[in-house]
Enzyme design. Structure first.
Site, mmCIF file in Angstrom:
data_model
loop_
_atom_site.group_PDB
_atom_site.id
_atom_site.type_symbol
_atom_site.label_atom_id
_atom_site.label_comp_id
_atom_site.label_asym_id
_atom_site.label_seq_id
_atom_site.Cartn_x
_atom_site.Cartn_y
_atom_site.Cartn_z
ATOM 1 N N GLN A 139 -0.893 -53.707 -10.699
ATOM 2 C CA GLN A 139 -2.230 -53.417 -10.166
ATOM 3 C C GLN A 139 -2.661 -51.979 -10.440
ATOM 4 O OE1 GLN A 139 -1.370 -55.238 -6.082
ATOM 5 N NE2 GLN A 139 -3.542 -55.693 -6.377
ATOM 6 N N HIS B 230 2.930 -62.921 -2.254
ATOM 7 C CA HIS B 230 1.699 -62.518 -2.949
ATOM 8 C C HIS B 230 2.013 -61.414 -3.977
ATOM 9 C CE1 HIS B 230 -2.773 -61.469 -2.908
ATOM 10 N NE2 HIS B 230 -2.224 -60.437 -3.511
ATOM 11 N N GLU B 231 2.794 -60.414 -3.542
ATOM 12 C CA GLU B 231 3.134 -59.305 -4.442
ATOM 13 C C GLU B 231 4.078 -59.768 -5.550
ATOM 14 O OE1 GLU B 231 1.275 -56.838 -4.216
ATOM 15 O OE2 GLU B 231 0.492 -57.400 -2.264
ATOM 16 N N HIS C 135 2.267 -61.155 -8.325
ATOM 17 C CA HIS C 135 1.661 -60.157 -9.222
ATOM 18 C C HIS C 135 2.609 -59.757 -10.347
ATOM 19 C CE1 HIS C 135 -2.250 -59.212 -7.658
ATOM 20 N NE2 HIS C 135 -1.822 -58.931 -6.440
ATOM 21 N N GLY D 171 0.068 -54.377 0.684
ATOM 22 C CA GLY D 171 0.999 -54.501 -0.434
ATOM 23 C C GLY D 171 0.310 -54.089 -1.725
ATOM 24 N N CYS E 57 -7.009 -59.611 -1.962
ATOM 25 C CA CYS E 57 -6.240 -58.826 -2.932
ATOM 26 C C CYS E 57 -7.065 -57.612 -3.329
ATOM 27 C CB CYS E 57 -5.951 -59.688 -4.160
ATOM 28 S SG CYS E 57 -5.016 -58.832 -5.427
ATOM 29 N N LEU E 58 -6.422 -56.455 -3.394
ATOM 30 C CA LEU E 58 -7.152 -55.231 -3.738
ATOM 31 C C LEU E 58 -7.770 -55.313 -5.134
ATOM 32 C CD1 LEU E 58 -4.689 -52.547 -2.291
ATOM 33 C CD2 LEU E 58 -6.857 -53.334 -1.292
#
Ligand code: NI
Length: 192
Positions: free
Chosen positions: A51, A142-143, A146, A46, A100-101
């Site tokens: 991000q 999670h997304e 963000h 995701g 997380c990226l």
């Protein structure tokens, strides 16, 4: 299509809610394509617009790799979620490890609702709604966090937070190696 640099957890764009996406947003379709390219290149499931530096209420997911093991056998391939709203369906929570990226090399347990209802626009601005559970519901939450300016590490207790403090500092200084381009935009002194 291009691979965009992913900002690190300390970037101001990850700390504020995104703005709603308008169908005529300039370059929207290209941005969506670039977000998929960026997510696949980084082996993520995701990626949210903040991000990659765009403060918008939008994220992309492709969670097939982590949901194919689940019992109901549902496929959860490429999806675009624009201006989504998530509602928790039951008082049923579960723990699982997330990463997380924007926070490379950090994985921690997070408690989240098991079942959710999501309403959103897809990339053609078709209105959609669906119910999801388990891992896919977790990825969506999670997304969704963000685009509200929330990170999974915000849920950690003070003990776990202390344990990852050193790693967070390394990321902030740009000392953590990743296979994908990371952008550490250090805020001006005094801002944090
Ligand atoms: Ni993330």
């Amino acid at each position: 299509m291009s691979i965009l640099p992913i900002v690190t957890y300390d970037d101001p764009v990850l700390m504020k809610p995104g703005t709603p996406v308008h169908p005529e947003h300039p370059g929207l379709q290209d941005l969506i394509d670039d977000m998929f390219e960026t997510m696949y290149h980084a082996n993520g499931v995701g990626l949210a617009a903040p991000q990659v530096g765009h403060s918008l209420r939008m994220f992309v997911v492709d969670a097939d790799v982590i949901t194919e093991e689940e019992e109901n056998g549902e496929k959860h391939g490429p999806g675009v979620f624009i201006n989504p709203e998530i509602e928790i369906l039951e008082d049923d929570y579960w723990d699982a490890e997330e990463g997380c990226l924007s926070i490379p090399d950090v994985r921690e347990n997070v408690t989240r609702p098991f079942r959710i209802h999501i309403r959103y626009y897809d990339r053609d601005f078709q209105w959609c709604e669906a119910e999801h559970e388990g891992w896919y519901a977790r990825v969506l939450q999670h997304e969704y966090d963000h685009i509200k300016g929330v990170l999974f590490i915000d849920y950690l207790g003070s003990f776990r937070k202390r344990l990852i403090r050193g790693k967070l500092e390394e990321i902030r200084k740009g000392a953590v190696k990743t296979e994908y381009p990371l952008l550490s935009r250090k805020p001006a002194t005094g801002q944090r």
